[in-house]
Motif scaffolding. Structure first.
Motif, short mmCIF file in Angstrom:
data_model
loop_
_atom_site.label_atom_id
_atom_site.label_comp_id
_atom_site.label_asym_id
_atom_site.label_seq_id
_atom_site.Cartn_x
_atom_site.Cartn_y
_atom_site.Cartn_z
N ALA A 193 44.06 39.41 35.85
CA ALA A 193 42.42 40.22 36.91
C ALA A 193 41.75 39.62 36.62
O ALA A 193 40.73 38.76 37.42
N VAL A 194 41.04 39.05 35.23
CA VAL A 194 39.64 38.00 34.85
C VAL A 194 40.12 36.65 35.61
O VAL A 194 39.15 35.88 36.57
N LEU A 195 41.74 35.89 35.45
CA LEU A 195 41.51 34.76 35.75
C LEU A 195 41.29 34.94 37.63
O LEU A 195 41.12 33.82 37.92
N THR A 196 42.26 35.83 38.09
CA THR A 196 41.94 36.19 39.41
C THR A 196 40.41 35.98 39.63
O THR A 196 40.93 35.54 40.90
N ASN A 197 40.08 36.72 38.87
CA ASN A 197 38.85 37.00 39.69
C ASN A 197 37.48 35.33 39.03
O ASN A 197 36.51 35.77 39.20
N THR A 198 37.51 34.08 38.41
CA THR A 198 37.57 33.48 38.14
C THR A 198 37.18 31.98 39.22
O THR A 198 38.02 32.34 39.64
N SER A 199 36.18 31.75 39.54
CA SER A 199 36.33 30.92 40.03
C SER A 199 36.43 29.59 39.71
O SER A 199 35.83 29.44 38.75
N PRO A 200 37.65 28.82 40.31
CA PRO A 200 37.89 27.41 40.33
C PRO A 200 36.80 27.09 39.95
O PRO A 200 35.89 26.32 40.31
N GLY A 201 37.07 25.86 38.23
CA GLY A 201 36.11 24.85 37.93
C GLY A 201 35.14 25.31 37.59
O GLY A 201 34.43 24.62 37.29
N SER A 202 34.56 26.40 37.22
CA SER A 202 33.93 26.82 36.74
C SER A 202 32.90 26.49 35.30
O SER A 202 33.86 26.60 34.76
N SER A 203 31.54 26.25 35.21
CA SER A 203 31.61 25.89 33.89
C SER A 203 31.70 27.05 32.94
O SER A 203 31.11 26.68 31.81
N ASN A 204 30.97 28.27 33.67
CA ASN A 204 30.93 29.51 32.98
C ASN A 204 31.94 30.42 33.30
O ASN A 204 31.67 31.40 34.06
N PRO A 205 33.13 30.15 33.04
CA PRO A 205 34.22 31.15 33.47
C PRO A 205 34.17 32.97 32.75
O PRO A 205 33.93 32.80 31.94
N ALA A 206 34.62 33.75 34.17
CA ALA A 206 34.27 34.90 33.84
C ALA A 206 35.15 35.54 32.45
O ALA A 206 36.00 35.34 32.18
N SER A 207 34.73 37.09 31.80
CA SER A 207 35.24 36.65 30.46
C SER A 207 34.80 38.16 30.44
O SER A 207 33.69 38.89 30.64
N CYS A 208 35.20 39.00 29.57
CA CYS A 208 35.30 40.35 29.44
C CYS A 208 35.57 40.70 28.29
O CYS A 208 36.84 39.97 27.68
#
Length: 375
Positions: A193-208
């Motif tokens: 779910a986190v990977l699905t809601n992470t913008s492609p190429g983000s320099s600060n990818p979503a995490s929790c």
């Protein structure tokens, strides 16, 4: 809010002078924005990494319009209180959930942060103590879209844990093994779910972070990745911290550093494991106990335990809150959030509670060895 463990920093926050890392978008100490960019809206739409399509995450908020949190007045159609003029909170800023009378949670933005990156999701059968699932995820403040990702992760993990009801071969040990297997599957779902809601190429990818507890007829199984926690507070007996943080502070304490020094140091909330594209490992550490006496199960983010970390004093706070609110979980979770805000509210706060009925102090058993993540 938690931060992933990185190398030492030489940058400082322009608002409070606290240390920040390059690439951080918000100050860990005061919550101030570190860029001149306008605040990102707390919407429920994020980009699907795999399919490059929109993924919608529903925010579990109360349907009724909430009164002004400053004075209790009526909020007008323009989003401002008609009595005191205060701008109304966004639905994501404060929400609660109560799937059964004995289980409830409250999730709040706190005072210092500009958005709520905490999330929680619950499930429970009607009979007290029969079956419940409590999941809390705390978005990493320096990552993009962590508010969306944390909510998606909490809901995904809750759904896996709520559906799975395998009992093993009928023995206590096989039953525990079956639940632990569900925890692994739930963490996998939360990670996806986190990977699905992470913008492609983000320099600060979503995490929790991730913590969950499952109650099944007096058996409690808890598991975590990061530093969100679960506690057991029996009415008669010793308070127990069920989880061990994946954090720099926990590693320091393991070497003999005092809790106070470790949890108030410059990297007190730096985590060594998390969910996200750059996660070193997302397999949850799990533990279990048999609740032989009545008590309270607490699952929370560091927005609460930061002000009362040790199990014994936190258990006293929970018992006192229960006495003041007639043991009603929803009122208690809200009151504990209010208490954390009164201490400063420097972080998002999530409190989830379950009242377990019953009568000897439980014994915890570690069922999965922790895996060391990156420092």
């Amino acid at each position: 809010m938690d931060t992933a463990m990185t190398a030492g920093t030489s940058l400082v926050c322009p608002s409070c002078g606290g240390g920040v890392a390059e690439g951080d978008r918000f100050c860990e100490a005061c919550g101030s924005a570190l860029t001149s960019s306008p605040d990102e809206p707390t919407v429920e739409v994020a980009t699907n990494t795999a399919a490059n399509s929109a993924a919608t995450v529903e925010v579990p908020v109360n349907a009724a319009v909430q009164p002004c949190r400053s004075c209790g007045g009526v909020v007008g159609d323009d989003g401002y209180c008609q009595t005191c003029g205060t701008k109304a909170a966004k639905p994501r800023d404060h929400f609660d959930e109560q799937p059964a009378a004995w289980v409830a949670m409250t999730c709040d933005r706190g005072i210092r942060h500009h958005r709520n990156e905490d999330a929680a999701a619950l499930d429970a059968d009607a009979e007290p103590g029969s079956r419940a699932v409590l999941v809390v995820c705390d978005g990493v403040s320096s990552s993009t879209d962590s508010d969306v990702a944390s909510l998606a992760a909490a809901k995904a993990a809750r759904d896996v844990l709520a559906v799975g009801r395998a009992q093993g071969l009928g023995t206590e040990s096989s039953r525990i093994s079956a639940i632990v297997a569900r925890f692994k599957a739930a963490a996998d779902a939360a990670q996806e779910a986190v990977l699905t809601n992470t913008s492609p190429g983000s320099s600060n990818p979503a995490s929790c972070t991730f913590v969950a507890a499952v109650v099944e007829n007096g058996l409690i199984v808890a598991g975590n990745v990061g530093d969100s926690r679960a506690y057991w507070f029996p009415d008669a007996g010793e308070a127990v911290g069920l989880t061990v943080d994946d954090s720099w502070a926990a590693e320091l304490m393991a070497t003999g550093v005092s809790r106070h020094e470790a949890e108030t140091g410059p990297h007190a909330h730096a985590i060594t494991r998390w969910l996200g594209t750059d996660a070193p490992d997302h397999t949850p550490k799990t533990t279990h106990l048999r609740a032989e006496s009545a008590g309270w199960l607490l699952v929370c983010s560091d927005g609460l335990w930061n002000y009362c970390s040790e199990a014994v004093p936190l258990g006293e706070l929970v018992r006192r809150t229960a006495a003041e609110h007639g043991g009603e979980p929803r009122a208690m979770s809200s009151a504990l959030v209010d208490w954390a805000n009164a201490q400063g509210g420097q972080d998002n706060i999530t409190v989830a509670l379950a009242r377990i009925p019953g009568a000897a102090a439980p014994v915890t058993t570690q069922t999965t060895e922790p895996t060391v993540g990156r420092n």
